[in-house]
Design a protein around this motif. Structure first.
Motif, PDB file in Angstrom:
ATOM      1  N   ILE A 192       0.776  -1.162   0.074  1.00 36.86           N
ATOM      2  CA  ILE A 192       0.019   0.039  -0.165  1.00 36.86           C
ATOM      3  C   ILE A 192       0.940   1.119  -0.103  1.00 36.86           C
ATOM      4  CG2 ILE A 192      -1.732   1.121   1.411  1.00 36.86           C
ATOM      5  CD1 ILE A 192      -2.723  -1.521   2.388  1.00 36.86           C
ATOM      6  N   GLU A 193       1.937   1.177   0.588  1.00 37.25           N
ATOM      7  CA  GLU A 193       2.804   2.419   0.744  1.00 37.25           C
ATOM      8  C   GLU A 193       3.539   2.802  -0.376  1.00 37.25           C
ATOM      9  OE1 GLU A 193       6.754   3.824   3.368  1.00 37.25           O
ATOM     10  OE2 GLU A 193       5.766   1.931   3.900  1.00 37.25           O
ATOM     11  N   GLU A 196       0.871   4.009  -3.154  1.00 39.19           N
ATOM     12  CA  GLU A 196       0.558   5.603  -2.707  1.00 39.19           C
ATOM     13  C   GLU A 196       1.697   6.226  -3.373  1.00 39.19           C
ATOM     14  OE1 GLU A 196      -0.282   5.849   1.381  1.00 39.19           O
ATOM     15  OE2 GLU A 196      -2.474   5.149   1.159  1.00 39.19           O
ATOM     16  N   GLU A 197       3.140   5.764  -3.200  1.00 34.65           N
ATOM     17  CA  GLU A 197       4.028   6.403  -3.294  1.00 34.65           C
ATOM     18  C   GLU A 197       4.206   6.522  -4.957  1.00 34.65           C
ATOM     19  OE1 GLU A 197       9.070   6.419  -2.879  1.00 34.65           O
ATOM     20  OE2 GLU A 197       7.586   5.106  -1.705  1.00 34.65           O
ATOM     21  N   VAL A 199       1.764   6.489  -7.065  1.00 38.23           N
ATOM     22  CA  VAL A 199       0.610   7.204  -7.749  1.00 38.23           C
ATOM     23  C   VAL A 199       1.282   8.462  -7.635  1.00 38.23           C
ATOM     24  CG1 VAL A 199      -1.653   7.904  -7.087  1.00 38.23           C
ATOM     25  CG2 VAL A 199      -1.158   5.638  -7.070  1.00 38.23           C
ATOM     26  N   LYS A 200       1.690   9.060  -6.446  1.00 40.34           N
ATOM     27  CA  LYS A 200       2.181  10.429  -6.295  1.00 40.34           C
ATOM     28  C   LYS A 200       3.383  10.504  -7.299  1.00 40.34           C
ATOM     29  CE  LYS A 200       1.134  10.756  -1.237  1.00 40.34           C
ATOM     30  NZ  LYS A 200       1.885  10.964   0.225  1.00 40.34           N
ATOM     31  N   LYS A 294      -5.845   2.659 -10.651  1.00 39.91           N
ATOM     32  CA  LYS A 294      -6.299   2.731  -9.082  1.00 39.91           C
ATOM     33  C   LYS A 294      -7.536   1.675  -8.855  1.00 39.91           C
ATOM     34  CE  LYS A 294      -6.240   7.734  -8.367  1.00 39.91           C
ATOM     35  NZ  LYS A 294      -7.052   8.945  -8.022  1.00 39.91           N
ATOM     36  N   TYR A 297      -5.376  -1.331  -8.287  1.00 36.86           N
ATOM     37  CA  TYR A 297      -4.916  -1.232  -7.100  1.00 36.86           C
ATOM     38  C   TYR A 297      -6.212  -1.907  -6.062  1.00 36.86           C
ATOM     39  CZ  TYR A 297      -0.984   1.100  -8.684  1.00 36.86           C
ATOM     40  OH  TYR A 297       0.618   1.461  -9.392  1.00 36.86           O
ATOM     41  N   GLN A 301      -6.289  -5.175  -3.606  1.00 40.03           N
ATOM     42  CA  GLN A 301      -6.674  -5.074  -2.332  1.00 40.03           C
ATOM     43  C   GLN A 301      -7.626  -5.864  -1.712  1.00 40.03           C
ATOM     44  OE1 GLN A 301      -7.630  -0.872  -1.085  1.00 40.03           O
ATOM     45  NE2 GLN A 301      -7.931  -1.390   1.200  1.00 40.03           N
TER      46      GLN A 301
END
Length: 480
Positions: A192-193, A196-197, A199-200, A294, A297, A301
């Motif tokens: 997950i980390e 998110e990283e 995506v940023k 997304k 992802y 999940q």
């Protein structure tokens, strides 16, 4: 040569609309331009200008291609960075399943081997119990009981070792399961980390690349305008120097150049609008791809949640298996307790039986001693009677021999008139029973009585020693 051809094409319509003198003059000008163009190509100036122009024109497309390559590489690296966690988890799970299958196979083989060995040992012990009824000597019976006790203890120890080993494996299984849950939770957090990283990073990279592309097109447009302005200024200066020669042609060419500039502006504007629309379309496509990522992802999940539920279900199955193993252990413990009770009963039974046999042995030994005592008494009495009868018969025989000798002497002197010689009388000097001669294989009563007395004493001594050994061993048999 290309510029000359373009000048010819541009000047074609204007030359056809003028008179022959102007046509001749224009032809001369074209020839002069061609000569100047050849001189510039010989000096290498035009080639550099063409390379510079081609580089300036392809700068925006080159920036688009570079940005696309960088974004594709960044996206593939990010996807690989995110999927590495899943790949590592799958590899770890596969290794865990392989190890679990190997351990299960080894455990089944071990249980089968132990069950086979236990059944064989139990059958052997059972066969020995049937052979115990055939034992009549207490010492052999005691040895067999000790050996049977050792065999039973060996079987029980092997069962206890197997139970302890299975309990250790079960505890290790619980610890490994807790570690796996903890590791999977850490993998999920790490994934997950990283997602998110990524995506940023992708959002930031798309914005930066879009800004660079826009700057590249702006620079390309400014460079094109600058080059066209330089070209325009050069053309105007050339026309200023030659306006005395072709004043009329100048206005026409100025008008043509203005039309070309307008067309270039129009074309550049249209191209700019097309590129801008294309970039906006690409941005929309990238946004759609971002939404798809997304969604992917989110799907991952959900898959992880599903895997978590599967692991939770597996935990429940392991709990059920653990309870079954506990019930099995309890059942085996009950069987072990029943075997122990049975063993204690059999030990008590055999202890009582051993005590009764020891008492019976003592009674028989006492009877045997009394019998030997009576036998010795009767043997001594019989020997004394035998010697008395022997001496009595011997005295009677000696008296008869004396009479016979006297009668023989009388017959020789009175009837025959011969001298009489007395025979050897050494055999009359012996008294008591005669001893057995070596040449006579038949034993006498005395030697037979001595042998009987010696064997009775030896057997009495051996029976005493056996009785003492049985008395010493009997408490130990009771304890076993």
């Amino acid at each position: 040569m290309l510029s000359t051809t373009e000048d010819d094409e541009d000047a074609g319509p204007s030359v056809e609309s003028i008179n022959p003198e102007e046509r001749i003059q224009a032809r001369r000008l074209r020839i002069q331009k061609r000569i100047e163009q050849q001189k510039r190509e010989a000096l290498g100036e035009d080639v550099a200008a063409k390379l510079e122009t081609s580089d300036e024109v392809g700068k925006g497309k080159e920036q688009i291609e570079e940005s696309r390559n960088r974004l594709v590489k960044l996206r593939s690296d990010g996807f690989e960075l995110v999927t590495n966690v899943r790949v590592a988890g799958d590899a770890r799970e596969m290794q865990h399943r392989i190890q679990d299958a190997e351990n299960r196979h080894a455990r089944v083989e071990k249980l089968e081997a132990e069950a086979k060995a236990s059944s064989e040992k139990f059958d052997e012990i059972s066969r020995r119990w049937s052979a115990a009824h055939m034992k009549e000597i207490p010492h052999d019976l005691h040895d067999m009981l000790v050996e049977q006790t050792r065999s039973c203890d060996t079987v029980v120890d092997e069962k206890n070792k197997l139970i302890n080993h299975l309990q250790l494996e079960l505890k290790q299984k619980d610890d490994d399961y807790v570690k796996d849950l903890k590791k999977q939770s850490e993998d999920v957090d790490l994934m997950i980390e990283r997602m998110e990283e990524q995506v940023k990073n992708l959002t930031k990279s798309y914005r930066d690349e879009l800004l660079q592309i826009e700057n590249a097109f702006v620079d390309e447009r400014s460079t094109a305008l600058k080059n066209q302005r330089k070209k325009w200024d050069g053309t105007v200066s050339q026309r200023g120097e030659r306006e005395e020669d072709y004043l009329k042609m100048r206005f026409k060419r100025v008008e043509d150049h203005e039309n070309q500039l307008d067309s270039l502006r129009t074309n550049d504007t249209e191209e700019y609008n097309m590129v801008k629309i294309k970039l906006e379309t690409d941005v929309q496509i990238l946004e759609q791809q971002l939404q798809q990522m997304k969604a992917t992802y989110q799907l991952n999940q959900e898959k992880l949640e599903y895997n978590f539920q599967v692991l939770k279900k597996r935990d429940e199955e392991n709990t059920i298996t653990k309870s079954q193993q506990k019930r099995k252990i309890t059942r085996l413990q009950d069987a072990l307790n029943s075997f122990r009770i049975k063993l204690s009963k059999q030990e008590k039974h055999y202890k009582d039986e051993n005590q009764s046999l020891v008492d019976e042995y003592k009674r028989i030994a006492d009877q045997y001693k009394e019998l030997h005592k009576k036998m010795r008494h009767f043997s001594a009495t019989d020997r004394k009677k035998f010697e008395d009868v022997w001496r009595m018969n011997e005295e009677e025989v000696q008296s008869l021999v004396e009479k016979v000798l006297k009668a023989d002497e009388t017959i020789h002197h009175q009837q025959l008139g011969l001298p009489w010689h007395p025979p050897e009388k050494s055999f009359l000097k012996t008294s008591g029973p005669l001893e057995i001669q070596e040449s006579d294989p038949r034993p006498t009563a005395t030697s037979f009585a001595k042998e009987v007395l010696a064997s009775s004493e030896a057997s009495t001594t051996m029976q005493k020693s056996d009785a003492e050994v049985e008395i010493k061993v009997a408490p130990n048999v009771g304890c076993c």
